[in-house]
Design an enzyme around this catalytic site. Structure first.
Site, PDB file in Angstrom:
ATOM      1  N   ARG A   5     -10.518   0.490  15.492  1.00 12.80           N
ATOM      2  CA  ARG A   5     -10.387   1.231  14.090  1.00 12.80           C
ATOM      3  C   ARG A   5     -11.282   0.647  13.136  1.00 12.80           C
ATOM      4  NH1 ARG A   5      -4.511   1.649  11.537  1.00 12.80           N
ATOM      5  NH2 ARG A   5      -5.138  -0.259  10.766  1.00 12.80           N
ATOM      6  N   TYR A  33      14.763  30.937   5.626  1.00 12.36           N
ATOM      7  CA  TYR A  33      13.513  31.580   6.164  1.00 12.36           C
ATOM      8  C   TYR A  33      13.654  31.901   7.590  1.00 12.36           C
ATOM      9  CZ  TYR A  33      11.425  31.041   1.412  1.00 12.36           C
ATOM     10  OH  TYR A  33      11.060  30.952   0.121  1.00 12.36           O
ATOM     11  N   CYS A  61      12.961  24.377   3.369  1.00 12.52           N
ATOM     12  CA  CYS A  61      12.132  25.208   2.407  1.00 12.52           C
ATOM     13  C   CYS A  61      11.442  24.053   1.542  1.00 12.52           C
ATOM     14  CB  CYS A  61      12.980  25.928   1.707  1.00 12.52           C
ATOM     15  SG  CYS A  61      14.129  27.109   2.387  1.00 12.52           S
ATOM     16  N   HIS A 112      -6.001  -6.582  13.134  1.00 10.07           N
ATOM     17  CA  HIS A 112      -4.909  -5.652  13.281  1.00 10.07           C
ATOM     18  C   HIS A 112      -4.522  -5.462  14.780  1.00 10.07           C
ATOM     19  CE1 HIS A 112      -4.954  -4.081   9.467  1.00 10.07           C
ATOM     20  NE2 HIS A 112      -3.864  -3.836   9.643  1.00 10.07           N
ATOM     21  N   ASP A 133      11.570  23.644  -1.369  1.00  9.28           N
ATOM     22  CA  ASP A 133      12.233  22.907  -2.520  1.00  9.28           C
ATOM     23  C   ASP A 133      14.038  22.514  -2.133  1.00  9.28           C
ATOM     24  OD1 ASP A 133      10.206  23.387  -4.437  1.00  9.28           O
ATOM     25  OD2 ASP A 133      11.063  25.460  -4.218  1.00  9.28           O
ATOM     26  N   ARG A 165       1.229 -10.757   7.464  1.00  4.48           N
ATOM     27  CA  ARG A 165       1.279  -9.527   6.616  1.00  4.48           C
ATOM     28  C   ARG A 165       2.241  -8.349   6.874  1.00  4.48           C
ATOM     29  NH1 ARG A 165      -3.980  -9.210   9.103  1.00  4.48           N
ATOM     30  NH2 ARG A 165      -3.115  -7.234   9.840  1.00  4.48           N
ATOM     31  N   LYS A 220       0.870  -1.162  -0.084  1.00  5.23           N
ATOM     32  CA  LYS A 220      -0.258  -0.014   0.178  1.00  5.23           C
ATOM     33  C   LYS A 220       0.917   1.318   0.205  1.00  5.23           C
ATOM     34  CE  LYS A 220      -0.223   0.159   5.054  1.00  5.23           C
ATOM     35  NZ  LYS A 220      -1.244   0.236   6.189  1.00  5.23           N
TER      36      LYS A 220
END
Length: 373
Positions: free
Chosen positions: A131, A261, A308, A163, A310, A219, A33
């Site tokens: 869940r 920044y 940042c 689970h 990028d 699993r 997944k």
């Protein structure tokens, strides 16, 4: 010439699956997944199947159908299914579907009618995670309805599953309690006429540490990619992912220079700064500001200032670093580079999140190992 890349060692995935397979008499479901936790779903799935996995596990219907469209015919289980999905497409493709409630079972029955073939289902009991899955109180009604639908030729019950809450803490008291609830749920299903060929609850941690929880199918997810689910234990796993980039530029700056920044970091002396072209748009956690470890020039350095979108900046002192040098964010750790575990510790998360963050489209994935082409 590449600027930034994520390298994935398919042989490491193969070796990890083979190690897991050798440690159990159960069948192995490789969980792929979330684009195989950032490693690339299709290459990882094929590598896992080649080395001993007989099942694949995914979260969404779209993930399962992507595997089928790629020509993968192994059994596939998809388990997070919102109401109203075209489940008949999964049924027609031979995808197994997780069921945890009576309304969900009703959708499976309707999908079978549309597809004109039985829906292969795995009935999920909530053993304590709170869940997905039916609570123990609701479990008998779900099993009875599934038994009737199976008798009517509309579903085929392939599995009963659950689970764990704390499998990454092998001695945790909840594990025994959950196993007791799970075994009771299996017994209730058998008493109501449902005895599927597969019972499964073990994730990576339980696959590695709790053979009593293996049942018919395990699993593993994160362990397939070489990362340990249990703090402080390696289990002989080989991390498959390396994230790295080439320095864009370097510059000398004076003492007291604010960096990035907000100027949350200031240089203590005249120094060389190196700009590395990976940022939070590529998977670097912004929480790694002033803490994320990166190897450059044979030393592990910390990000200087804010991450940042990028890029990040490293303070390299007087070390001889240059544009084009390779900066490694994380890898197997065999050459002194940081690992995904180091990054997880630095930002207060888990190794799962670190590698999965790097599954985006902007940084290309490059595959090594047999069959990488």
């Amino acid at each position: 010439m590449w600027q930034a890349e994520v390298r994935v060692d398919l042989d490491a995935i193969r070796d990890n699956v083979a190690l897991l397979r050798a440690g159990t008499s159960a069948e192995v479901m490789a969980v792929v997944k979330a684009d195989a936790y950032g490693h690339g779903m299709l290459p990882a799935a094929r590598a896992a199947l080649e080395s001993g996995a007989s099942w694949l596990g995914v979260c969404t219907l779209d993930e399962a159908l992507t595997l089928r469209r790629a020509g993968i015919t192994a059994p596939v289980l998809a388990w997070l299914l919102a109401p109203g999905l075209p489940l008949h497409e999964g049924v027609a493709a031979g995808v197994d579907l997780g069921v945890g409630s009576l309304p969900q079972l009703g959708e499976m029955i309707e999908a079978a009618r549309v597809a004109q073939r039985p829906t292969r289902v795995h009935l999920k009991i909530d053993t304590g995670l709170a869940r997905g899955g039916a609570t123990p109180a609701d479990w008998p009604a779900l099993v009875e309805a599934a038994a009737k639908a199976e008798a009517d030729g509309l579903v085929e019950v392939i599995g009963v599953w659950s689970h764990f809450v704390y499998a990454d803490a092998p001695g945790h008291e909840t594990i025994e309690r959950q196993l007791d609830v799970f075994r009771a749920g299996v017994a209730t299903a058998a008493r109501l006429g449902v005895s599927p060929p597969y019972k499964h609850i073990a994730n990576s941690a339980a696959t590695l540490t709790r053979p009593d929880a293996h049942f018919d199918l395990v699993r593993p997810g994160i362990a397939i990619y070489g990362l340990s689910p249990v703090a402080g234990e390696r289990f002989g796993l080989r991390p498959a992912m390396t994230a790295r980039a080439r320095v864009v530029l370097t510059k000398r700056v004076p003492a007291g220079q604010g960096v990035s920044y907000g100027h949350t970091y200031h240089t203590e002396r005249e120094t060389t700064l190196a700009v590395v072209p990976l940022g939070y748009a590529d998977g670097v956690p912004r929480h790694a500001s002033s803490s994320g470890p990166i190897e450059l020039g044979g030393k592990v350095r910390r990000i200087a200032g804010r991450v940042c979108m990028d890029q990040v900046v490293l303070d390299c002192g007087d070390d001889p670093v240059s544009a084009g040098d390779v900066a490694t964010l994380f890898g197997p750790g065999e050459h002194g580079e940081p690992t995904a575990d180091d990054w997880a510790e630095a930002v207060g998360t888990i190794n799962y999140e670190i590698v999965t963050r790097f599954g985006g489209v902007r940084v290309p994935r490059v595959y090594d190992g047999g069959g990488a082409a």
